[in-house]
Write an enzyme that holds these catalytic residues in place. Structure first.
Site, PDB file in Angstrom:
ATOM      1  N   TYR A  12     124.446 108.171  -6.775  1.00  0.00           N
ATOM      2  CA  TYR A  12     123.932 108.194  -7.223  1.00  0.00           C
ATOM      3  C   TYR A  12     122.158 108.704  -6.987  1.00  0.00           C
ATOM      4  O   TYR A  12     121.835 109.552  -7.777  1.00  0.00           O
ATOM      5  CB  TYR A  12     123.562 106.574  -8.615  1.00  0.00           C
ATOM      6  CG  TYR A  12     125.038 106.793  -9.564  1.00  0.00           C
ATOM      7  CD1 TYR A  12     125.413 107.478 -10.290  1.00  0.00           C
ATOM      8  CD2 TYR A  12     125.421 105.069  -9.504  1.00  0.00           C
ATOM      9  CE1 TYR A  12     126.748 107.931 -10.585  1.00  0.00           C
ATOM     10  CE2 TYR A  12     126.503 105.204 -10.915  1.00  0.00           C
ATOM     11  CZ  TYR A  12     127.433 106.164 -10.433  1.00  0.00           C
ATOM     12  OH  TYR A  12     128.033 105.738 -11.435  1.00  0.00           O
ATOM     13  N   CYS A 150     113.885  99.153  -6.380  1.00  0.00           N
ATOM     14  CA  CYS A 150     113.349  99.776  -7.630  1.00  0.00           C
ATOM     15  C   CYS A 150     112.568  98.431  -8.147  1.00  0.00           C
ATOM     16  O   CYS A 150     111.776  98.312  -9.040  1.00  0.00           O
ATOM     17  CB  CYS A 150     115.413  99.813  -8.163  1.00  0.00           C
ATOM     18  SG  CYS A 150     116.527  98.997  -8.196  1.00  0.00           S
TER      19      CYS A 150
HETATM   20  N1  LIG Z   1     120.982 103.299  -6.993  1.00  0.00           N
HETATM   21  C1  LIG Z   1     119.650 102.618  -7.307  1.00  0.00           C
HETATM   22  O1  LIG Z   1     119.069 102.575  -8.551  1.00  0.00           O
HETATM   23  C2  LIG Z   1     119.147 102.096  -6.071  1.00  0.00           C
HETATM   24  C3  LIG Z   1     117.449 102.081  -6.485  1.00  0.00           C
HETATM   25  C4  LIG Z   1     116.487 102.023  -5.245  1.00  0.00           C
HETATM   26  C5  LIG Z   1     117.254 102.167  -3.739  1.00  0.00           C
HETATM   27  N2  LIG Z   1     118.913 102.545  -3.844  1.00  0.00           N
HETATM   28  C6  LIG Z   1     119.568 102.300  -2.254  1.00  0.00           C
HETATM   29  O2  LIG Z   1     119.592 103.398  -2.022  1.00  0.00           O
HETATM   30  C7  LIG Z   1     120.529 103.837  -1.362  1.00  0.00           C
HETATM   31  C8  LIG Z   1     121.909 105.100  -2.096  1.00  0.00           C
HETATM   32  O3  LIG Z   1     121.884 103.833  -3.226  1.00  0.00           O
HETATM   33  P1  LIG Z   1     122.874 104.565  -4.546  1.00  0.00           P
HETATM   34  O4  LIG Z   1     122.894 103.892  -5.833  1.00  0.00           O
HETATM   35  O5  LIG Z   1     122.619 106.499  -4.546  1.00  0.00           O
HETATM   36  O6  LIG Z   1     124.057 104.122  -3.749  1.00  0.00           O
HETATM   37  P2  LIG Z   1     126.160 104.841  -4.015  1.00  0.00           P
HETATM   38  O7  LIG Z   1     126.266 105.284  -5.401  1.00  0.00           O
HETATM   39  O8  LIG Z   1     126.999 104.000  -3.356  1.00  0.00           O
HETATM   40  O9  LIG Z   1     125.943 106.007  -2.532  1.00  0.00           O
HETATM   41  C9  LIG Z   1     126.009 105.987  -1.730  1.00  0.00           C
HETATM   42  C10 LIG Z   1     126.219 106.471  -0.220  1.00  0.00           C
HETATM   43  O10 LIG Z   1     126.643 106.253   1.061  1.00  0.00           O
HETATM   44  C11 LIG Z   1     127.873 107.113   1.279  1.00  0.00           C
HETATM   45  N3  LIG Z   1     127.887 106.274   2.138  1.00  0.00           N
HETATM   46  C12 LIG Z   1     128.350 105.136   2.589  1.00  0.00           C
HETATM   47  N4  LIG Z   1     128.203 104.427   3.419  1.00  0.00           N
HETATM   48  C13 LIG Z   1     127.832 105.283   4.193  1.00  0.00           C
HETATM   49  C14 LIG Z   1     128.211 105.006   5.760  1.00  0.00           C
HETATM   50  N5  LIG Z   1     128.035 104.496   7.093  1.00  0.00           N
HETATM   51  N6  LIG Z   1     127.741 106.600   6.476  1.00  0.00           N
HETATM   52  C15 LIG Z   1     127.724 108.211   5.930  1.00  0.00           C
HETATM   53  N7  LIG Z   1     127.813 108.332   5.064  1.00  0.00           N
HETATM   54  C16 LIG Z   1     127.673 106.731   4.217  1.00  0.00           C
HETATM   55  C17 LIG Z   1     128.276 107.720   0.132  1.00  0.00           C
HETATM   56  O11 LIG Z   1     129.156 108.579   0.362  1.00  0.00           O
HETATM   57  P3  LIG Z   1     131.032 109.117   1.787  1.00  0.00           P
HETATM   58  O12 LIG Z   1     131.379 107.657   1.206  1.00  0.00           O
HETATM   59  O13 LIG Z   1     131.309 109.748   0.088  1.00  0.00           O
HETATM   60  O14 LIG Z   1     130.636 108.893   2.739  1.00  0.00           O
HETATM   61  C18 LIG Z   1     127.722 108.078  -1.015  1.00  0.00           C
HETATM   62  O15 LIG Z   1     127.237 109.011  -0.716  1.00  0.00           O
HETATM   63  C19 LIG Z   1     120.869 102.142  -0.898  1.00  0.00           C
HETATM   64  O16 LIG Z   1     120.757 101.687   0.055  1.00  0.00           O
HETATM   65  C20 LIG Z   1     120.638 101.353  -3.009  1.00  0.00           C
HETATM   66  O17 LIG Z   1     120.462  99.946  -2.031  1.00  0.00           O
HETATM   67  C21 LIG Z   1     118.985 102.367  -4.754  1.00  0.00           C
END
Ligand SMILES: NC(=O)c1ccc[n+]([C@@H]2O[C@H](COP(=O)([O-])OP(=O)(O)OC[C@H]3O[C@@H](n4cnc5c(N)ncnc54)[C@H](OP(=O)(O)O)[C@@H]3O)[C@@H](O)[C@H]2O)c1
Length: 352
Positions: A12, A150
């Site tokens: 996301y 966040c």
């Molecule tokens: N969602 C929020 O509101 C929010 C707000 C602030 C911060 N964050 C932080 O931002 C980060 C991303 O959040 P998100 O919500 O976008 O998470 P998400 O939707 O679960 O996406 C995670 C991404 O990482 C990839 N991935 C997972 N493990 C991996 C690995 N070992 N090596 C390479 N790629 C990997 C996945 O892609 P594939 O599996 O396709 O490779 C996916 O593209 C997290 O650390 C989260 O805590 C999120």
């Protein structure tokens, strides 16, 4: 133009980074990764971007990416980011990490709050906490920016003016957070299953939530080094996007409304993405996530409670924008020396 990559582009925050960066005038996107969807057009995962870009996902091959990108955004789960960031930095790439892996300055906080020893604690000193309102000058020259959490962003920005002005007791700042389902990322779970997530106000991690550590770290800086202790309880609510943090702090002395206005204005009147919302009339007297969703704004507000000698604070953001991708681009803009509003100067979506 700067060459840019996104590792973790299928999630996301990756989707929101893409939505912003494909229209950013200073950006040439060279790499967007997904292990599962490598080779596929990115609009397969982010259908809102169909006809806006021909980019395809690639494998997260760090060597290849570092040879083609000057900047990389890491949108990976916490724990997965640190080793990737280390390799990118060794190749001279500047990194903006959206995970929690570099937010905490004290390495001992990682076992305490995250349950693991930090794999590269030497980088915690190099990393800059990516809250532009409070670390703008350090961000400009940073090699590694740790984008804040966040809930942490809404919490820190809404409470900091009162802490800085010494108005409230820093030993008991109570924060009640409400968060939408996209805060948990794109992976499905029992908790995100529609019948289980609809119509909820469900407390989770009611004590010792991980963001407590970074909120305390940053508010303690605002208190001039005096340790601030935060009691945070988040609730999952029936929204897709948005965070609302209601804070309860207790007054150390008598405080007037004029003093409060002065304290908030002092920190935020020149901030492009923080709006003080405290009107006397109408429906929108205080911050509400509904009015920031789709934008990079953080709305902050306050109210005095003379009966309980309490200050109530409010902070509202879109968790995927000011809470993640929008703030990451704000940091990137500072790092490349352009107007920090570049590419993120849009209003929220209304009605939603
Ligand atoms: N969602 C929020 O509101 C929010 C707000 C602030 C911060 N964050 C932080 O931002 C980060 C991303 O959040 P998100 O919500 O976008 O998470 P998400 O939707 O679960 O996406 C995670 C991404 O990482 C990839 N991935 C997972 N493990 C991996 C690995 N070992 N090596 C390479 N790629 C990997 C996945 O892609 P594939 O599996 O396709 O490779 C996916 O593209 C997290 O650390 C989260 O805590 C999120």
């Amino acid at each position: 133009m700067k060459t840019v990559g996104i590792i973790g582009g299928s999630g996301y925050t990756g989707g929101e980074l893409l939505r912003i960066l494909i229209n950013h005038p200073e950006v040439d996107i060279r790499a967007v990764t997904s292990r599962e969807h490598a080779g596929e057009p990115i609009f397969k995962l982010h259908p809102q971007l169909r006809k806006l870009t021909d980019l395809k996902f690639i494998e997260p091959d760090v060597e290849k990416i570092s040879s083609s990108c000057e900047f990389v955004f890491l949108a990976l789960p916490h724990g997965a980011s640190a080793p990737v960031a280390k390799r990118l930095l060794e190749s001279g790439v500047r990194v903006i990490d959206l995970s929690a892996d570099f937010r905490l300055k004290n390495k001992d906080d990682y076992p305490k709050w995250y349950g693991w020893e930090h794999p590269c604690p030497e980088l915690l000193e190099v990393a800059v906490f990516g809250l532009p309102e409070f670390h703008r000058e350090e961000i400009r020259n940073a090699k590694l920016v740790a984008n804040p959490g966040c809930i942490a962003t809404a919490s820190i920005l809404s409470v900091a003016p009162a802490i800085k002005a010494g108005m409230v007791d820093g030993n008991r700042v109570v924060l009640d957070a409400k968060i939408g389902s996209s805060g948990a990322g794109a992976n499905v779970s029992e908790a995100s299953h529609h019948p289980e997530h609809s119509n909820i106000v469900r407390a989770y991690k009611p004590v010792m939530h991980r963001h407590t550590a970074e909120i305390e770290q940053e508010l303690s800086l605002k208190a001039g080094g005096e340790k601030v202790t935060v009691a945070l309880t988040p609730h999952a609510v029936d929204m897709v996007r948005g965070i609302m943090v209601t804070g309860h702090s207790f007054l150390r002395r008598e405080v007037t409304m004029q003093e409060l206005w002065r304290a908030y204005r002092e920190l935020y009147q020149n901030e492009p993405f923080v709006r003080i919302v405290r009107d006397q009339k109408g429906l929108h007297q205080l911050p509400d996530p509904k009015n920031v969703v789709g934008s990079n704004f953080c709305d902050v507000g306050f109210e005095l409670d003379p009966h309980a000698k309490r200050l109530v604070t409010f902070g509202a953001i879109d968790n995927l924008l000011k809470g993640a991708a929008g703030q990451a681009v704000q940091n990137f803009n500072l790092m490349i020396g352009v107007d920090e509003r570049t590419g993120i100067k849009f209003a929220g979506v209304r009605p939603i």
